[in-house]
Design an enzyme around this catalytic site. Structure first.
Site, PDB file in Angstrom:
ATOM      1  CG  HIS A 158      -1.847  -0.971   1.295  1.00  0.00           C
ATOM      2  ND1 HIS A 158      -3.315  -0.814   0.915  1.00  0.00           N
ATOM      3  CD2 HIS A 158      -1.983  -2.355   1.431  1.00  0.00           C
ATOM      4  CE1 HIS A 158      -4.098  -1.948   0.852  1.00  0.00           C
ATOM      5  NE2 HIS A 158      -3.162  -2.890   1.228  1.00  0.00           N
ATOM      6  CG  ASP A 366       0.233   9.414   0.406  1.00  0.00           C
ATOM      7  OD1 ASP A 366       0.532   8.500   1.112  1.00  0.00           O
ATOM      8  OD2 ASP A 366      -0.568  10.302   0.629  1.00  0.00           O
TER       9      ASP A 366
END
Length: 469
Positions: A158, A366
């Site tokens: 992730h 991110d």
């Protein structure tokens, strides 16, 4: 249909999600997956125990069965606060300067992955699909193979995968990466992270990467691809229309007193670019004195990982910076930054998003960033707000009609704020229409189906004895 066994560091029970505040993509996405697939979500409870026994707490609610274990204090210190969050997290977010390399961290990381494997293995039936999540559990697939499991096992990361030149700074990096070859499918958030992984395999392991996504190292083969995660579009749409969201909308609009609201919602973390955001906003206030009293920045930043010293430093620094900016620019009836260190439920956040004319989301790095997608999903189609987004967020590859900025540039952030303020309604609608189509079609359901389908179609490779670097 095969059962789905989901394994992650932490387990978030469905009943807690409406009150858990600004949650990350993992808990939201996996709950959505397990409502459709029967199976089990296994992981750490978040609680401590004096002595690890392997005891599991089984619970079923909302169509999801969870199985959790408690960990010893030493496990938490070395595995979670140590290797996961003081070694891998900063390194994978390109902050090699913050990464700490301590041998005890690595030992704790391996020990907890072994404990996960020992405890969950008896729950897994021969036809089950096993889906392991995130950087906490990279070696778990190999641990399960060592215990004789021949199931199809997938892994999804992730967060970003760092470039090879950074990853090689990690002691025993080759040993860690080789454990990924025990999986049948490896998923990344974006093509960039996938390319970084493939580059490492070719350069450091002497592997071969086929055009169809198959990676070969020795006699091992694994399929790797990018699967961008999305929001639960249907569920979030319901949250936007809820009474809670409407109340939050009215509360923020009333308190704004006719001023434009710029909103940021982030976990308190150095990867989120909060300092850079504040400095960019400060540059805007300096350059556009005529606009000062007509807007404000609402920054919601719930604290996280308080046990890690770096995060306490971040909080102190942002407290000081926001106070300094408010002291410099505020008037008796206006403050430029409303800085809030608490979390809100998803429905409240949906209302805040809809009430805000601008979202300012500036991560330095991110994996995806679902706040950007939630902001788009929350907008009024007839009068949508403007999304300002860091080009270094994974979501920037899908939300190309956001105002993309370099978060390290104060001037780019300042200019983007002014462009958002001046943007005509027709352009706002055009940009939003393009982005909402991506948010709607590339949602969490599409992500889940794409990954699980790849796992179902994976050919179980011939297994050899585990390799060690």
């Amino acid at each position: 249909m095969s059962r789905l066994i989901v394994i992650s560091n932490r387990v978030s029970a469905p009943k807690a999600q409406s009150a858990a505040g600004a949650q990350g993509g993992l808990s939201v996405a996996l709950s959505a997956a397990l409502k459709e697939y029967r199976g089990i979500w296994f992981g750490w409870s978040g609680e401590k125990t004096e002595e690890f026994t392997g005891h599991m707490d089984l619970h079923r609610e909302g169509g999801v069965t969870t199985a959790t274990i408690d960990l010893e204090e030493q496990d938490i210190d070395e595995y979670y606060n140590g290797y996961a969050n003081r070694t891998l997290w900063p390194l994978f977010h390109y902050r090699i300067d913050l990464a700490e390399y301590d041998r005890s961290f690595g030992s704790g990381y391996e020990r907890v992955n072994e404990r996960f494997a020992e405890t969950v293995a008896p729950l897994i039936e021969p036809d089950d699909l096993v889906w392991v999540h995130d950087y906490h559990l990279i070696p778990l697939g190999q641990q399960l193979r060592d215990r004789g499991l021949k199931n199809r096992i997938g892994f999804f990361l992730h967060i970003p995968w760092p470039p090879s030149r950074l990853l090689v700074s990690l002691p025993y990096h080759e040993r860690l990466v080789r454990t990924l070859l025990a999986y049948d499918v490896i998923g990344f958030q974006t093509e960039e992270w996938l390319e970084s992984f493939c580059h490492y395999v070719e350069r450091e392991l002497g592997g071969r990467v086929d055009k169809d996504g198959m990676i070969h190292v020795g006699d091992r083969s694994v399929y790797a691809a990018a699967y961008p995660i999305g929001v639960d579009y249907k569920e979030f749409g319901e949250a936007v229309e809820s009474a809670t969201a409407r109340e939050a909308f009215e509360r923020l609009r009333k308190s704004a007193a006719g001023r434009r609201t710029i909103i940021g919602v982030d976990r308190l973390d150095y990867s989120k670019g909060l300092e850079e955001r504040f400095l960019g906003y400060r540059r805007f206030l300096e350059k556009h004195g005529e606009s000062r009293d007509h807007l404000f920045l609402l920054q919601i930043a719930p604290p996280s990982r308080g046990e890690v010293a770096t995060y306490e430093v971040i909080r102190e620094h942002l407290d000081e910076l926001s106070g300094r900016i408010n002291g410099e620019f505020a008037s008796v009836d206006w403050v430029p930054i409303r800085y809030v260190n608490q979390s809100y439920g998803r429905a409240e956040l949906a209302g805040f998003y809809r009430a805000a004319e601008i979202a300012l989301i500036t991560p330095l790095r991110d994996g995806m960033n679902l706040v950007a997608k939630e902001y788009v999903a929350a907008q009024d189609p007839d009068d949508p707000g403007v999304l300002i987004l860091s080009r270094f967020a994974g979501a920037a590859l899908q939300l190309k009609d956001a105002l993309l900025v370099n978060p390290y540039s104060k001037d780019e952030i300042s200019d983007a704020i002014m462009k958002a303020i001046r943007m005509p309604k027709a352009e706002r609608i055009r940009r939003w229409t393009s982005m909402i189509e991506s948010v709607r079609t590339e949602d969490v359901v599409a992500w889940r189906h794409a990954f699980v389908s790849a796992l179902e179609n994976a050919r179980p490779p011939v297994r050899s004895e585990p390799e060690h670097a």
